[in-house]
Design a protein around this motif. Structure first.
Motif, PDB file in Angstrom:
ATOM      1  N   UNK A  97       0.814  -1.225   0.000  1.00  0.00           N
ATOM      2  CA  UNK A  97       0.000   0.000   0.000  1.00  0.00           C
ATOM      3  C   UNK A  97       0.844   1.270   0.000  1.00  0.00           C
ATOM      4  N   UNK A  98       2.116   1.139  -0.378  1.00  0.00           N
ATOM      5  CA  UNK A  98       2.986   2.317  -0.456  1.00  0.00           C
ATOM      6  C   UNK A  98       3.128   2.712  -1.918  1.00  0.00           C
ATOM      7  N   UNK A  99       2.386   3.739  -2.322  1.00  0.00           N
ATOM      8  CA  UNK A  99       2.504   4.254  -3.690  1.00  0.00           C
ATOM      9  C   UNK A  99       1.767   5.596  -3.750  1.00  0.00           C
ATOM     10  N   UNK A 100       2.182   6.482  -4.657  1.00  0.00           N
ATOM     11  CA  UNK A 100       1.487   7.767  -4.794  1.00  0.00           C
ATOM     12  C   UNK A 100       0.014   7.552  -5.114  1.00  0.00           C
ATOM     13  N   UNK A 101      -0.823   8.250  -4.370  1.00  0.00           N
ATOM     14  CA  UNK A 101      -2.260   8.119  -4.553  1.00  0.00           C
ATOM     15  C   UNK A 101      -2.919   7.179  -3.572  1.00  0.00           C
ATOM     16  N   UNK A 132      -4.061  11.967   0.385  1.00  0.00           N
ATOM     17  CA  UNK A 132      -3.450  10.843  -0.306  1.00  0.00           C
ATOM     18  C   UNK A 132      -1.936  10.874  -0.168  1.00  0.00           C
ATOM     19  N   UNK A 133      -1.352   9.697  -0.313  1.00  0.00           N
ATOM     20  CA  UNK A 133       0.098   9.610  -0.318  1.00  0.00           C
ATOM     21  C   UNK A 133       0.661  10.305  -1.554  1.00  0.00           C
ATOM     22  N   UNK A 134       1.830  10.905  -1.352  1.00  0.00           N
ATOM     23  CA  UNK A 134       2.575  11.454  -2.469  1.00  0.00           C
ATOM     24  C   UNK A 134       3.865  10.676  -2.636  1.00  0.00           C
ATOM     25  N   UNK A 135       4.962  11.399  -2.651  1.00  0.00           N
ATOM     26  CA  UNK A 135       6.280  10.770  -2.792  1.00  0.00           C
ATOM     27  C   UNK A 135       7.046  10.830  -1.482  1.00  0.00           C
ATOM     28  N   UNK A 136       6.329  10.763  -0.375  1.00  0.00           N
ATOM     29  CA  UNK A 136       6.989  10.815   0.924  1.00  0.00           C
ATOM     30  C   UNK A 136       7.714   9.510   1.232  1.00  0.00           C
ATOM     31  N   UNK A 137       8.877   9.582   1.887  1.00  0.00           N
ATOM     32  CA  UNK A 137       9.487   8.355   2.417  1.00  0.00           C
ATOM     33  C   UNK A 137       8.556   7.706   3.425  1.00  0.00           C
ATOM     34  N   UNK A 152      15.717  -8.034  11.307  1.00  0.00           N
ATOM     35  CA  UNK A 152      15.867  -8.956  10.182  1.00  0.00           C
ATOM     36  C   UNK A 152      14.767  -8.750   9.151  1.00  0.00           C
ATOM     37  N   UNK A 153      13.546  -8.489   9.620  1.00  0.00           N
ATOM     38  CA  UNK A 153      12.419  -8.334   8.710  1.00  0.00           C
ATOM     39  C   UNK A 153      12.430  -6.967   8.049  1.00  0.00           C
ATOM     40  N   UNK A 154      12.711  -5.920   8.810  1.00  0.00           N
ATOM     41  CA  UNK A 154      12.817  -4.591   8.211  1.00  0.00           C
ATOM     42  C   UNK A 154      13.817  -4.583   7.058  1.00  0.00           C
ATOM     43  N   UNK A 155      14.943  -5.275   7.238  1.00  0.00           N
ATOM     44  CA  UNK A 155      15.980  -5.219   6.214  1.00  0.00           C
ATOM     45  C   UNK A 155      15.589  -5.962   4.938  1.00  0.00           C
ATOM     46  N   UNK A 156      14.523  -6.745   4.983  1.00  0.00           N
ATOM     47  CA  UNK A 156      14.003  -7.388   3.777  1.00  0.00           C
ATOM     48  C   UNK A 156      13.091  -6.473   2.968  1.00  0.00           C
ATOM     49  N   UNK A 157      12.659  -5.361   3.565  1.00  0.00           N
ATOM     50  CA  UNK A 157      11.669  -4.495   2.929  1.00  0.00           C
ATOM     51  C   UNK A 157      12.221  -3.074   2.788  1.00  0.00           C
ATOM     52  N   UNK A 158      13.036  -2.834   1.747  1.00  0.00           N
ATOM     53  CA  UNK A 158      13.632  -1.502   1.582  1.00  0.00           C
ATOM     54  C   UNK A 158      12.611  -0.423   1.247  1.00  0.00           C
ATOM     55  N   UNK A 159      11.355  -0.811   0.945  1.00  0.00           N
ATOM     56  CA  UNK A 159      10.320   0.205   0.743  1.00  0.00           C
ATOM     57  C   UNK A 159      10.096   1.013   2.011  1.00  0.00           C
ATOM     58  N   UNK A 160      10.420   0.426   3.162  1.00  0.00           N
ATOM     59  CA  UNK A 160      10.366   1.144   4.441  1.00  0.00           C
ATOM     60  C   UNK A 160      11.747   1.741   4.659  1.00  0.00           C
ATOM     61  N   UNK A 161      11.833   3.052   4.613  1.00  0.00           N
ATOM     62  CA  UNK A 161      13.119   3.748   4.518  1.00  0.00           C
ATOM     63  C   UNK A 161      13.791   3.986   5.861  1.00  0.00           C
ATOM     64  N   UNK A 162      13.368   3.251   6.863  1.00  0.00           N
ATOM     65  CA  UNK A 162      14.004   3.378   8.162  1.00  0.00           C
ATOM     66  C   UNK A 162      13.051   3.010   9.268  1.00  0.00           C
TER      67      UNK A 162
END
Length: 942
Positions: free
Chosen positions: A508-512, A522-527, A557-567
């Motif tokens: 569910x991470x995408x513009x709009x 709505x989401x934009x291009x935010x981290x 370990x799980x966070x590092x599998x999902x680079x869509x989450x920027x921190x």
């Protein structure tokens, strides 16, 4: 180990040592032994200043009669003494919290050589309504609790002569004030340094520097408190790169501010590795006397950019993406509350975060102390800065208070390069309005009108500071964002729930997308970043004090599998009174993780390494003996390094403990893997041969470059589900027969405090003094005459009686508002993590009436080493002594005891704790603790 609600005297003696013998420059003329003698604002420091911290006369005013009785005249003695700037009620203040209103007074002498200059008293922060008098003359009033304010003394001054300064603070609870988390300890009255300073006839109210690294320049904005009465001249000397830069700018008559740009050729940038600060000397002239001050700034840029090779937005520092690894920092001290005891302590707060590999902190619900922010600047640690919250409703007074405090925070802290983000609200606290439901009950509603106001506060922050990221509301619990630069979210989960959660979230991470946003936004291009996580609130009723590292390992370990989450942002830097999941105790002493015993050289740094190999969420797996396990590997390389070539090596080693707790190594291998900067890639699985015996096997991984340098360590564990052996070769090659008996199979037990079992007898506990007695039948096929020697092997530890074991349970009260318990072991889920305080015991072993010795049990530990205890937990959001473990104890059995057993056919084993060291006893079975062993009699045959 063990929890502490009272701090050790020695610890605070060490903390207070920096006060002793510490003076200031002669110009400050302050007493050398006062607390916090340093200038409180290194970013806005005038030459002539006088620190007023230390002992003040003090008086409570519970009936609010001081004004009527003219206490402000300074002619009445006050009966108490308070140690300023510690808030009243804090132990370091020296006074208790006995009223909502209190008065301070002391004699001051303004240096004679300040004659002819404008003199002000500045209070760094005082909560809440503060009024100041000099010799009975009112200087002014201030409303607020977090930011500095000044009153001018000049027209009442008698330089060189003693005068009486009196301060009244009214800190009655008001729903609209920004109380924040003062339930952890009220910031009552003056809680930051109070000082005198001389200023020029015309003086600077603020001086802001906005770096522009792309064009090697800095934008300077100078603010005056009022319109210039005549033309003024601002001279700057900027030190940096060994070549001072000078600049001059006129401020025309009638103007209150001026902005101009100064070139900084070949600017040395402020980075996390090289946090270089450009110091500034500023002189405002044109009045009767000049105004001279020192400041600084860092040449750095905060922006948003895509991770190279992807379309994933990340926060960027100096045009380089940065994977945020942050800690929530409550910024509380057990003895000073909002106020830290020394500058050295504040420096260490920042240094500790950096030393475990974090790149930032989030100062939570508090405008932090400027000198702490200074140390973040100096040491290279990023800061997310929160606006404190109210606990009332978002009415007009609350909105006014919030906007005022936000303006003053940004004004004060603008020059701190460490601050990269302003957070205006947290978890919608103070933003809901009470409304009646159809059934007549009250409900809290985050109204569209309030959402629009929140969006306007975001825009206000952006207008005040366009150089940083602004977050409207750090969201939780079903609420959403409005307008924001970060799509952040809070989630507290058990370690086993992260894979499912992140897999769903990242879809569910995408513009709009409307995920995590309020209606109409709505989401934009935010981290997308996690801005709070941990297991503390992931279990029913919170965890209490428990080993945080096991679930932390699973989460990272799980966070590092999902680079869509920027921190991510872990809760938290240090324990507080209702959350004991900090990296450090509340008194900042160390918690022990056990990582270095599981994998030599491993520490928290490995969880925060830029180069990371993840095996996924499931860090412990039950497997069958003699099979081959496929271990998933995911490479998460959060760095732009180009000096590592195009490949690296994963070195794997499988070792652990067999069914007798003997350490063994079964397998090792090296695996070449590709390397590219910012590579995020699933690798080929690692094929691991599983031992053909009952065991706990650790698969240790090292990520190395081609020179052999280790950049990262990680591990996972296999619990080999094999039948318990009846025969086993010892490490010296001798054969042995094993006679096992369950930990819960004792025939008799008596304990002075309590006896209980865990998870159907996987572990048995006795607290205080007492014993467990077992009757172990000698197998009929064993002739004890053929036994060369015998021993008892078991996993045992001390057993402290915790709050939860004494009938604890639900903990009532709202900690945010100062209620609830401070006993970290009362929570049913708790098992206090191993730390520097030990709880020892000693067990005496008797076999058939023969004394087999007394064995020390150093502690009742609980941390990552308790792998089996964690693995045995049912996934029902409840914990049962998770992380607890003992020590491998080997007890020789006397020949006489064997002779008696040959006659009776049994071994009567008594494990006793006497009153010389009454630390209780825990016995672990093969499925709990650290080692895969039941209590076992080992018979070595002739």
């Amino acid at each position: 180990m063990r929890f502490r609600t009272l701090r050790s005297s020695l610890f605070f003696l060490l903390i207070l040592l920096p006060w002793l013998g510490q003076g200031q420059s002669p110009a400050t003329q302050s007493t050398p032994s006062i607390p916090l003698p340093e200038h409180p604002r290194p970013d806005f420091e005038r030459t002539n200043w006088l620190n007023l911290n230390g002992a003040w006369s003090f008086r409570f005013d519970p009936k609010d009669q001081g004004l009527q009785q003219r206490w402000f005249a300074g002619t009445q003695p006050f009966p108490l003494s308070i140690n300023v700037p510690f808030p009243w009620g804090a132990p370091l203040s020296g006074v208790k919290d006995e009223a909502d209103i209190a008065w301070y007074q002391r004699s001051i002498t303004v240096p004679a050589n300040w004659k002819g200059q404008r003199v002000f008293v500045t209070i760094g922060a005082s909560d809440w309504l503060t009024t100041v008098w000099l010799d009975g003359q009112e200087l002014g009033k201030h409303q607020g609790g977090y930011t500095p304010f000044s009153f001018e003394l000049t027209r009442f001054l008698k330089p060189g002569q003693p005068q009486k300064l009196v301060v009244r603070v009214d800190d009655k609870r008001r729903d609209f004030t920004l109380y924040g988390k003062q339930g952890y300890g009220n910031a009552r009255g003056i809680w930051q340094t109070i000082y005198l300073e001389s200023r020029g006839d015309a003086y600077l109210d603020a001086l802001h520097f906005t770096p522009d690294i792309d064009n090697n320049r800095v934008r300077v904005t100078a603010y005056l408190p009022e319109a210039a009465q005549k033309e003024l001249k601002l001279n700057l000397r900027i030190n940096g790169n060994n070549n001072p830069i000078t600049a001059t700018q006129n401020i025309p008559k009638g103007q209150r501010q001026v902005a101009f740009e100064v070139a900084i050729p070949n600017a040395r940038r402020w980075t996390l590795d090289d946090p270089y600060l450009h110091t500034v000397e500023a002189r405002l002239s044109g009045g009767t006397t000049d105004d001279v001050l020192k400041s600084y700034f860092g040449m750095r840029k905060i922006s948003v950019m895509d991770m190279p090779g992807t379309s994933i937005p990340y926060v960027a520092l100096n045009n380089q993406p940065i994977y945020l690894q942050l800690a929530l920092d409550q910024s509380y001290h057990p003895e000073g509350y909002y106020t830290f005891p020394s500058d050295a302590f504040m420096r260490n707060e920042i240094l500790m975060a950096r030393q475990i590999g974090l790149n930032g902190i989030r100062t939570h619900i508090k405008a932090d102390v400027p000198r702490k922010l200074y140390w973040a600047d100096k040491l290279g640690v990023l800061v997310m800065a929160d606006l404190p919250n109210s606990w009332g409703q978002p009415d007009e007074p609350m909105q006014k208070e919030s906007e005022y405090t936000l303006r003053e925070m940004i004004k004060r802290d603008y020059n701190h390069p460490a601050i990269f983000s302003w957070i205006t609200f947290n978890e919608t606290w103070g933003l809901t309005t009470k409304q009646k439901k159809a059934n007549g009950k009250d409900t809290a509603v985050y109204t569209p009108e309030t959402q629009k106001w929140v969006a306007s506060v975001y825009r206000l922050a952006k207008s005040l500071d366009g150089s940083r990221i602004v977050e409207d509301n750090s969201i939780c619990c079903g609420r959403g964002h409005t307008e924001t630069d970060l799509n952040s979210w809070h989630e507290y989960l058990p370690g086993y729930a992260w894979e499912e959660y992140l897999a769903k979230l990242t879809k569910n991470i995408y513009p709009g997308s409307t995920a995590n946003l309020e209606k109409g936004y709505k989401q934009g291009r935010q981290p997308n970043i996690n801005s709070e996580f941990g297991n503390v609130w992931g279990y029913e009723g919170s965890t209490g004090d428990v080993d945080y590292t096991y679930d932390y390992h699973r989460a990272i370990n799980t966070f590092r599998k999902y680079p869509q989450v920027a921190g991510w942002l872990y809760t938290e830097h240090h324990d507080v009174i209702n959350e004991w999941n900090g990296y450090w105790r509340y008194d900042r002493t160390e918690k022990l993780t056990g990582l270095d015993e599981l994998v030599p050289g491993m520490s928290l740094l490995d969880f925060h390494a830029p180069l990371y190999i993840s095996t996924g969420q499931d860090i412990t797996r039950t497997v069958k003996p003699g099979t081959t396990a496929a271990v998933p590997l995911f490479a998460s390389f959060m760095t732009g390094r180009t000096d590592l070539g195009n490949s690296m090596v994963v070195s794997a080693k499988l070792y652990g403990w067999d069914a007798l707790g003997q350490e063994k190594t079964w397998w090792s291998s090296d695996k070449d893997i590709p390397y590219q900067p910012w590579m995020q890639r699933a690798l080929d699985s690692l094929r691991v041969p599983i031992p053909n015996e009952k065991s706990v096997a650790i698969l240790a991984l090292q990520l190395k470059d081609r020179s052999g340098t280790v950049h990262h360590r990680n591990f996972m564990t296999f619990v080999v589900d094999a039948p318990a052996p009846t025969e086993l070769a010892l490490t010296d090659g001798r054969k042995s027969r094993l006679v096992r008996f369950p930990a819960a199979s004792f025939k008799d037990a008596k304990w002075s405090q309590k006896q209980w079992n865990v998870l159907d007898g996987k572990k048995v506990n006795g607290a205080g003094t007492g014993y467990f007695e077992y009757r172990v039948a000698v197998p009929k096929d064993i002739n004890l005459a053929n036994v060369a020697m015998a021993s008892l092997v078991m996993e045992a530890g001390a057993k402290q009686l915790f709050g939860k074991d004494m009938g604890g349970g639900k903990i009532d009260g709202d900690y945010m508002l100062g209620k609830g318990t401070a006993d970290p072991s009362r929570n049913p889920n708790s098992y206090p993590q191993t730390d520097q305080t030990r709880f020892p015991s000693a067990v005496t072993v008797w076999v058939n009436g023969e004394n087999s010795g007394r064995y020390d049990l150093p502690d009742d530990p609980g941390d990552h080493r308790g792998i089996l205890s964690w693995h045995a937990q049912p996934q029902n959001r409840k914990l049962n002594e998770a992380g607890s473990y003992g020590y491998r104890v080997s007890v020789p059995i006397a020949a006489e005891a064997l002779r008696k057993a040959a006659q009776t056919g049994e071994l009567v084993i008594r494990l006793a704790v006497d009153d010389s060291l009454p630390g209780g006893l825990a016995i672990y079975g093969a499925d709990f603790g650290r080692y895969p062993i039941d209590p076992t009699v080992v018979l070595v045959l002739k």
